[in-house]
Design a protein around this motif. Structure first.
Motif, PDB file in Angstrom:
ATOM      1  N   CYS A 121     -24.078   3.237  36.007  1.00 42.73           N
ATOM      2  CA  CYS A 121     -25.406   3.077  35.406  1.00 42.73           C
ATOM      3  C   CYS A 121     -25.363   3.454  33.926  1.00 42.73           C
ATOM      4  O   CYS A 121     -25.918   2.751  33.081  1.00 42.73           O
ATOM      5  CB  CYS A 121     -26.407   3.940  36.159  1.00 42.73           C
ATOM      6  N   ARG A 124     -24.037   0.825  31.668  1.00 44.76           N
ATOM      7  CA  ARG A 124     -24.980  -0.275  31.413  1.00 44.76           C
ATOM      8  C   ARG A 124     -25.887   0.042  30.230  1.00 44.76           C
ATOM      9  O   ARG A 124     -26.328  -0.846  29.520  1.00 44.76           O
ATOM     10  CB  ARG A 124     -25.855  -0.522  32.647  1.00 44.76           C
ATOM     11  N   PHE A 125     -26.189   1.310  30.039  1.00 46.63           N
ATOM     12  CA  PHE A 125     -27.098   1.741  28.972  1.00 46.63           C
ATOM     13  C   PHE A 125     -26.350   2.201  27.730  1.00 46.63           C
ATOM     14  O   PHE A 125     -26.935   2.812  26.850  1.00 46.63           O
ATOM     15  CB  PHE A 125     -27.985   2.886  29.475  1.00 46.63           C
ATOM     16  N   GLN A 128     -27.763   1.866  24.196  1.00 43.69           N
ATOM     17  CA  GLN A 128     -28.993   2.600  23.885  1.00 43.69           C
ATOM     18  C   GLN A 128     -28.750   4.082  23.628  1.00 43.69           C
ATOM     19  O   GLN A 128     -29.680   4.806  23.307  1.00 43.69           O
ATOM     20  CB  GLN A 128     -29.985   2.442  25.035  1.00 43.69           C
ATOM     21  N   THR A 136     -30.261  12.060  23.804  1.00 43.62           N
ATOM     22  CA  THR A 136     -30.313  10.712  24.386  1.00 43.62           C
ATOM     23  C   THR A 136     -29.300  10.589  25.514  1.00 43.62           C
ATOM     24  O   THR A 136     -29.605   9.991  26.549  1.00 43.62           O
ATOM     25  CB  THR A 136     -30.041   9.622  23.336  1.00 43.62           C
ATOM     26  N   ARG A 140     -30.397  10.164  29.479  1.00 46.12           N
ATOM     27  CA  ARG A 140     -29.912   8.958  30.161  1.00 46.12           C
ATOM     28  C   ARG A 140     -29.084   9.326  31.383  1.00 46.12           C
ATOM     29  O   ARG A 140     -29.171   8.694  32.421  1.00 46.12           O
ATOM     30  CB  ARG A 140     -29.101   8.102  29.190  1.00 46.12           C
ATOM     31  N   CYS A 144     -30.066   8.230  35.123  1.00 46.12           N
ATOM     32  CA  CYS A 144     -29.121   7.501  35.974  1.00 46.12           C
ATOM     33  C   CYS A 144     -28.772   8.304  37.222  1.00 46.12           C
ATOM     34  O   CYS A 144     -28.478   7.729  38.265  1.00 46.12           O
ATOM     35  CB  CYS A 144     -27.853   7.164  35.195  1.00 46.12           C
ATOM     36  N   GLN A 151     -31.488  -0.608  35.478  1.00 42.24           N
ATOM     37  CA  GLN A 151     -30.979  -1.655  34.589  1.00 42.24           C
ATOM     38  C   GLN A 151     -31.653  -1.512  33.227  1.00 42.24           C
ATOM     39  O   GLN A 151     -32.808  -1.143  33.148  1.00 42.24           O
ATOM     40  CB  GLN A 151     -31.329  -3.042  35.149  1.00 42.24           C
ATOM     41  N   PRO A 152     -30.944  -1.820  32.154  1.00 40.87           N
ATOM     42  CA  PRO A 152     -31.594  -1.825  30.840  1.00 40.87           C
ATOM     43  C   PRO A 152     -32.695  -2.882  30.805  1.00 40.87           C
ATOM     44  O   PRO A 152     -32.637  -3.872  31.539  1.00 40.87           O
ATOM     45  CB  PRO A 152     -30.464  -2.189  29.878  1.00 40.87           C
ATOM     46  N   GLN A 153     -33.689  -2.697  29.959  1.00 43.99           N
ATOM     47  CA  GLN A 153     -34.838  -3.599  29.909  1.00 43.99           C
ATOM     48  C   GLN A 153     -34.427  -5.029  29.571  1.00 43.99           C
ATOM     49  O   GLN A 153     -34.916  -5.968  30.165  1.00 43.99           O
ATOM     50  CB  GLN A 153     -35.862  -3.100  28.879  1.00 43.99           C
TER      51      GLN A 153
END
Length: 192
Positions: A121, A124-125, A128, A136, A140, A144, A151-153
């Protein structure tokens, strides 16, 4: 007598000189490897005791949230704490330390698959996560840990369209609404 004392003193000095030299070389090497000692001693002090209390409360709330959301051992405080540390260390490429923490994680009976899903997870980010802002990464990792399937936006918005296209491909074709072209006229027969 005097000779005996000088001889004894020389023997003692020789016995102490070799270990003393080895010790001074070892200390010098240790200082050289450790870098700037003043930079290591400086720890960011809490600017305000209220900030320390808020940080402590936030950590407690995260453990409570994990226990409420996750069923089983993945929600246990020791699993949350160790698991998030393992994921952070893996992200920061400190794999040796991550594997040592993972051994502890396993000893507590925590599910290893949850660490794997959380790291998946987190990757995937990756775009960001700001490497200059430690919070951050921490937030995150926690998000996760709570929901490894997140999922990212941008990816979440893009995923429904391919899913709809795949469904449309499996559906039975519908007849075309446009009229079909008229059959071509047959060639005229040659005259005799």
């Amino acid at each position: 007598m005097r000779r005996l004392l000088f001889g004894f003193r020389n023997v003692v000095l020789r016995c102490l000189a070799v270990p003393g030299l080895a010790l001074s070389i070892g200390v010098g090497a240790a200082i050289a490897q450790s870098g700037d000692l003043r930079a290591q001693d400086q720890k960011p002090a809490a600017t305000n005791p209220a900030d320390a209390v808020k940080d402590s409360q936030r950590k407690t709330d995260e453990f409570v949230e994990a226990a409420q959301v996750l069923n089983g051992p993945a929600g246990n405080p020791e699993c949350v704490w160790l698991g998030r540390r393992v994921v952070r260390l893996m992200w920061l490429d400190d794999l040796d330390t991550a594997f040592r923490h993972l051994d502890l994680y396993d000893r507590f009976g925590c599910p290893g698959g949850h660490v794997q899903a959380t790291f998946r997870c987190l990757t995937r980010f990756g775009a960001q996560i700001d490497p200059k802002v430690a919070e951050t990464l921490s937030s995150r990792i926690h998000a996760c840990w709570i929901n490894p399937g997140a999922q990212p936006q941008a990816a979440a918005a893009a995923n429904p369209a391919p899913a709809a296209a795949a469904t449309a491909g499996n559906a039975t074709p519908t007849p075309a609404a446009a009229p079909s072209p008229a059959p071509a006229a047959s060639p005229a027969a040659p005259a005799k």
